[in-house]
Design a protein around this motif. Structure first.
Motif, mmCIF file in Angstrom:
data_model
loop_
_atom_site.group_PDB
_atom_site.id
_atom_site.type_symbol
_atom_site.label_atom_id
_atom_site.label_comp_id
_atom_site.label_asym_id
_atom_site.label_seq_id
_atom_site.Cartn_x
_atom_site.Cartn_y
_atom_site.Cartn_z
ATOM 1 N N LEU A 75 -1.662 153.185 32.664
ATOM 2 C CA LEU A 75 -2.545 154.327 32.806
ATOM 3 C C LEU A 75 -3.910 153.960 32.244
ATOM 4 N N GLY A 76 -4.951 154.492 32.873
ATOM 5 C CA GLY A 76 -6.289 154.366 32.325
ATOM 6 C C GLY A 76 -6.744 155.727 31.813
ATOM 7 N N PHE A 77 -7.577 155.716 30.806
ATOM 8 C CA PHE A 77 -8.021 156.982 30.219
ATOM 9 C C PHE A 77 -9.536 157.034 30.203
ATOM 10 N N ASP A 78 -10.088 158.212 30.557
ATOM 11 C CA ASP A 78 -11.531 158.396 30.527
ATOM 12 C C ASP A 78 -11.982 158.835 29.144
ATOM 13 N N GLU A 79 -13.281 158.888 28.969
ATOM 14 C CA GLU A 79 -13.862 159.280 27.681
ATOM 15 C C GLU A 79 -13.463 160.692 27.293
#
Length: 622
Positions: free
Chosen positions: A21-25
């Motif tokens: 998974l990637g996470f945004d700010e």
């Protein structure tokens, strides 16, 4: 940037595509069907923060061997934590990695240790600026070092905890942990830890310590009694005995001192006299040797003088017979032949006479010197004899003084011996008295904690009121029904709405109020410039929007039905998205997010269906 940010969570394994998974700010949403790995993701984050030792045992994880958690620390430093899926220690890489790094990473330990810096917990706490903080655990001020494990309930809120009836503060659910949990809550709301608190023993420990002290003192008293014997002398009689002894021997020491001083003076004078006599004897020896040498020189002078006188007399005769006939052959003087002239003989006679006068003069001087030396030698011998008599006299004086000094010294030794014995007995009595006093003091020491000794627990009422206002503002932003009637109950340490405790509501309402509590903690920390991890993971905060027919939580309660009819979900997401610049929030949900928020959040969907988008977090084993 405030706090820590999650960048990615990636699983890798041999022969399988990486999954993650990637996470945004700001706001990230992971939603989808059940059993697709959504809650597993939150548990994997805890696993990678060192909070848990192992990952949940699911079938899909068997194909993966490594987990990579990318982080950006508050100083904008990108790092990656690596850990094997079976657990164990970590490796820290500088930079963001989703696979094996070229260079070796720094090994970090999973378990927090307040004395070590090579732990994941220290890395994260130090990044937050809270490393080394401590929180009081009980009423005796026993302290626990702050760790990422203790903070984790405020960072990652699981599905089970978010719907639980227990207070969001009392995360363990154990009454014995409530003091610690309230103090941890106080630390989050004030930034002030309990390092300065003074730890005191527990009442039970005090009782044990008190009994041990009394037992030790009793043993020491028993040892003294044994030294005093079965029939010890009376203390007062012993004191009187010492007084009498001191009185009888009041001038003994001074008399002994005088006697020893007199003896020392005589001995010193004797040593000096002997030394002077030795020096006189050496001088007398030197004089005798000199006189002997001068006597030999005198003999030489006499021999030389006789020789010169013979020459002088011979020369006189030869000069007188110069113009006379030879007495042997009768030849006239002008018929005689001589090898030397008469003038030469006359000169020899004159020289011999002059030399004889010189020797006679020196002989007289030598005679005078010898006489002087002999007179000095005689005087020295008289002085030596006198010194010998003085030495004999001093020996006599010493012999007379020695018995008196010996008698006094023996008397003094007897006095010292007697006094030492008496003083020892009195010292034992004194020690016994002191120990008895100490025993009484120990016996009077309280073992129970008085009311004034108990430290205050948890945040003060003013701080809790301000926090309650923050909760109210959060729920107002979410358009929660009756948000203006929200308060934070200081006894239950939980949210009430119109006087109704959160625990008295249905699961869905409890979940949204629990989420409001955690978001309010973050907002409160941000508004008051207090340390916070910087990210928050909420698992199923919008449970009230579940489908009763498919959800394992079943039918909605009446209050959940009321809540579901509101537009809370959209306002909930919009508010979280509005905190983008201050905190990173990851929401895990089963229900679809509202269309209106899809442009303000990063959304990851797990369909749970083969061939319909992404099935789940990890690849399924076929």
């Amino acid at each position: 940037m405030n706090g820590i940010r999650l960048r990615h969570l990636v699983f890798t394994g041999p022969g399988i595509e990486p999954a993650g998974l990637g996470f945004d700010e700001g706001l990230s949403i992971i939603y989808g069907a059940s059993n697709t790995g959504k809650s597993f993701a939150s548990k994997a984050i805890l696993f990678m923060l060192g909070v848990s030792k192992s990952l949940p045992e699911i079938e899909e994880i068997a194909a993966y061997e490594s987990v990579w958690l990318g982080l950006t620390l508050p100083d904008n430093r990108d790092v990656t934590l690596y850990r094997a899926t079976q657990g164990g220690q970590f490796k820290l890489y500088e930079g963001l990695y989703k696979k094996a790094a070229v260079k070796d990473g720094l090994v970090l330990r999973q378990k927090h240790d307040s004395k070590r810096t090579d732990t994941v917990s220290h890395l994260l706490l130090n990044a937050m600026g809270v490393a080394g903080k401590a929180v009081v655990r009980d009423g005796n001020c026993k302290k626990d070092a702050l760790s990422i494990y203790l903070l984790s309930p405020y960072v990652v809120v699981s599905e089970q905890d978010i719907i639980a009836e227990k207070s969001p503060v009392f995360t363990s659910g154990s009454p014995s942990q409530r003091t610690f949990e309230q103090n941890l809550f106080k630390f989050l709301l004030t930034g002030v830890d309990d390092v300065a608190a003074v730890t005191v023993p527990k009442p039970s420990e005090r009782k044990v310590a008190k009994a041990a002290k009394i037992e030790l003192v009793d043993e020491l008293i028993a040892q003294i009694d044994a030294e005093l014997g079965e029939n010890p002398p009376d203390e007062r009689e012993t004191e009187e005995q010492l007084r009498r002894l001191e009185q009888s021997a009041s001038d003994l020491a001074s008399r002994l001192k005088d006697a020893q001083a007199k003896l020392d003076a005589l001995a010193g004078e004797r040593r000096k006299t002997i030394e002077r006599r030795r020096e006189l004897l050496e001088r007398a020896g030197e004089l005798d040797l000199t006189i002997e040498r001068f006597s030999k020189l005198q003999a030489v002078y006499s021999s030389d003088l006789q020789r010169l006188q013979s020459i002088e007399e011979g020369g006189f005769v030869l000069v007188a017979m110069t113009d006379m006939d030879c007495p042997v052959c009768g030849a006239p003087s002008d018929a005689q032949k001589h090898n030397h002239a008469a003038e030469e003989i006359a000169m020899a006679h004159k020289a011999a006479a002059a030399e004889a006068r010189k020797i006679e003069r020196e002989q007289r001087e030598l005679t005078q010197t010898i006489a002087s030396l002999e007179a000095e030698a005689v005087g020295l011998r008289r002085t030596v004899d006198s010194e010998k008599k003085e030495i004999d006299r001093l020996d006599g004086e010493i012999e007379k003084a020695r018995p008196h000094e010996t008698s006094l010294r023996e008397s003094y030794e007897v006095y010292v011996s007697k006094r030492s014995g008496i003083v020892r007995v009195l010292d034992l009595y004194k020690r016994r008295s002191n120990l008895s006093t100490r025993r009484a003091e120990i016996g009077a020491e309280p073992t129970r904690r008085s009311k004034g000794d108990a430290p205050s627990v948890g945040p003060d009422s003013t701080t809790l009121f301000r926090f309650g206002e923050t909760v109210k503002s959060v729920l107002t932003e979410w358009r929660f029904p009756d948000a203006d009637k929200v308060q934070f109950d200081t006894e239950a340490m939980d949210i009430t709405v119109a006087g109704k405790l959160r625990a008295a509501n249905g699961k869905g309402v409890r979940a949204i109020l629990h989420a409001a509590f955690n978001v309010a903690v973050v907002v409160f920390c941000i508004e008051n410039d207090l340390p916070h991890p910087g990210f928050l993971v909420l698992d199923t905060p919008l449970l009230t929007y579940r489908e009763p027919m498919t959800s394992r939580y079943g039918e909605l309660s009446d209050d959940e039905k009321v809540l579901k009819k509101t537009g809370l979900a959209e306002h909930f997401y919009k508010h979280l998205a509005s905190l983008k610049d201050k905190v990173q929030i990851i929401v895990i949900e089963n229900s679809d997010p509202p269309v209106a928020i899809r442009d303000v959040a990063r959304i990851e969907t797990f369909s749970g269906l083969e061939g319909n988008g992404r099935f789940g977090l990890l690849a399924r084993r076929m």
